[in-house]
Scaffold this active site. Structure first.
Site, PDB file in Angstrom:
ATOM      1  CG  HIS A 227       5.635   1.786   2.007  1.00  0.00           C
ATOM      2  ND1 HIS A 227       4.023   2.032   2.301  1.00  0.00           N
ATOM      3  CD2 HIS A 227       5.358   2.182   3.531  1.00  0.00           C
ATOM      4  CE1 HIS A 227       3.324   2.304   3.268  1.00  0.00           C
ATOM      5  NE2 HIS A 227       4.857   2.140   3.946  1.00  0.00           N
TER       6      HIS A 227
ATOM      7  CE1 TYR B 271       0.524   0.928   4.784  1.00  0.00           C
ATOM      8  CE2 TYR B 271       0.051  -1.500   4.426  1.00  0.00           C
ATOM      9  CZ  TYR B 271       0.563  -1.346   4.934  1.00  0.00           C
ATOM     10  OH  TYR B 271       1.316  -0.625   6.073  1.00  0.00           O
TER      11      TYR B 271
END
Ligand SMILES: *[C@@H]1O[C@H](CO)[C@@H](O)[C@H](O)[C@H]1NC(C)=O
Ligand SMILES: *[C@@H]1O[C@H](CO)[C@@H](O)[C@H](O)[C@H]1NC(C)=O
Ligand SMILES: *[C@@H]1O[C@H](CO)[C@@H](O)[C@H](O)[C@H]1NC(C)=O
Ligand SMILES: *[C@@H]1O[C@H](CO)[C@@H](O)[C@H](O)[C@H]1NC(C)=O
Length: 329
Positions: free
Chosen positions: A305, A255
């Site tokens: 990430h 995400y």
């Protein structure tokens, strides 16, 4: 005096054109919105009132328009907070909770506690909203960007982001501070707290941290109380987060990071965006501006990430003149 028919016709035509233009101009100047519209669209296809740049242009770059969707609200309100099943499943999978509370109940409680307003969705040829997104990179150290950062309407910081003692490099003002429970810090009461929720508990934590202080841990110990003005709290919309993940990151990483989410927030609510403090310093070190270099490398990638991909997209936005990137100097 003798006038031929042709001359009379020409004269009549010129006279009509003159009358029409005069009328058009007088209307245009009398109605400021029309005037603003003409002024801004004649000047470089502008759809905002800024002199330098506008996020939206009449004829835009296809890479940008394929991704940019202004109809998805970046902030959650009690009206727009119904998540689709797909979004809800995705969002709930980000940081697994063993026994999540009922999302709808939590939401109701939340918007009894903080205001629910639709904000910032007011793009128009008359608006010029300038924003600075200030990341936490060590490349801000010694930059003396402080004054330049402070001239913006919105100054958006994230996570720890201390300013005291670093003002000349990072600025004095903060209008928006983006955080999640595990990265929370105290704010002054003129700053808007933008909570990025990654789980239902984060919404409960916000209410708790600004009232009873009963929640003391999530997947790790968190601040049980924070100082912030509860009338200035905003909630990052999970639907918007998923849109960023799908459209802008094309599913890279698990995400988006807070930094990338902050830049995306800015490009959807501002007309002109300047980005400071992203990327490595001039020696290729990744650290925070308030830390010494010996922690280099510690913050580049967490496993959730895709920092390289996010940085690429950020650089592309700069290449397409959608943001202005201030690098180390
Ligand atoms: C923007 O998002 C809305 C809501 O999800 C969707 O209906 C619409 O098709 C999208 N527009 C574009 C151009 O992708
Ligand atoms: C979404 O989930 C709810 C409950 O799980 C279900 O009742 C509903 O039919 C689902 N909606 C769609 C469009 O799948
Ligand atoms: C903000 O804080 C200042 C001092 O810290 C106080 O005087 C002021 O009343 C506060 N404003 C609000 C809206 O709480
Ligand atoms: C970033 O962009 C460069 C050049 O366009 C490319 O070579 C590289 O693979 C990209 N990196 C990622 C992580 O997408």
């Amino acid at each position: 005096m003798f006038l031929s028919k042709r001359k009379i016709r020409t004269f009549t035509l010129l006279f009509s054109i003159l009358t029409f233009t005069t009328l058009l101009f007088s209307y245009t100047f009398r109605d400021p919105s029309l005037y603003g519209f003409f002024k801004s669209s004649f000047r470089n296809n502008r759809l905002c009132a800024c002199h330098q740049q506008c996020m939206m242009k009449l004829e835009d770059n296809p890479w940008f328009t394929e991704r940019f969707n202004q109809s998805i609200h970046p902030l959650m309100t009690s009206d727009n907070s119904v998540l689709s099943n797909e979004t809800f499943r995705w969002w709930q999978g980000l940081q697994l909770e063993t026994e999540p509370a009922d999302f709808n109940e939590v939401k109701k409680e939340l918007f009894r506690f903080i205001p629910s307003e639709t904000l910032y969705m007011d793009a128009s040829p008359k608006r010029c909203r300038t924003c600075a997104v200030v990341g936490n990179s060590g490349n801000l150290k010694g930059s003396r960007y402080g004054l330049r950062i402070d001239t913006n309407d919105f100054i958006i910081r994230m996570n720890q982001a201390p300013t005291r003692g670093f003002e000349e490099d990072v600025g004095w003002r903060t209008t928006h501070h983006v955080m999640y429970p595990e990265s929370a810090t105290d704010l002054d009461n003129t700053t808007t707290l933008v909570l990025v929720p990654f789980k239902t508990l984060d919404l409960q934590w916000l209410v708790s941290a600004l009232s009873t202080g009963t929640i003391t841990e999530t997947y790790m110990p968190v601040k049980s109380r924070i100082k912030a003005n509860k009338d200035k709290v905003l909630i990052y919309n999970p639907t918007f987060m998923k849109y960023i993940f799908d459209s802008w990151l094309e599913g890279h990483g698990r995400y988006p990071s807070t930094g990338f989410l902050s830049i995306m927030f800015a490009i959807h609510i501002c007309d002109e965006v300047s980005v400071f403090g992203f990327g490595a310093d001039q020696y290729g070190n990744w650290h925070h501006y308030w830390e010494e270099n010996d922690l280099a490398g510690a913050h580049k990638d967490t496993q959730v990430h895709d920092g390289d991909y996010e940085y690429n997209v950020t650089c592309l936005l700069a290449d397409k003149h959608k943001i202005h990137m201030f690098k180390s100097r």
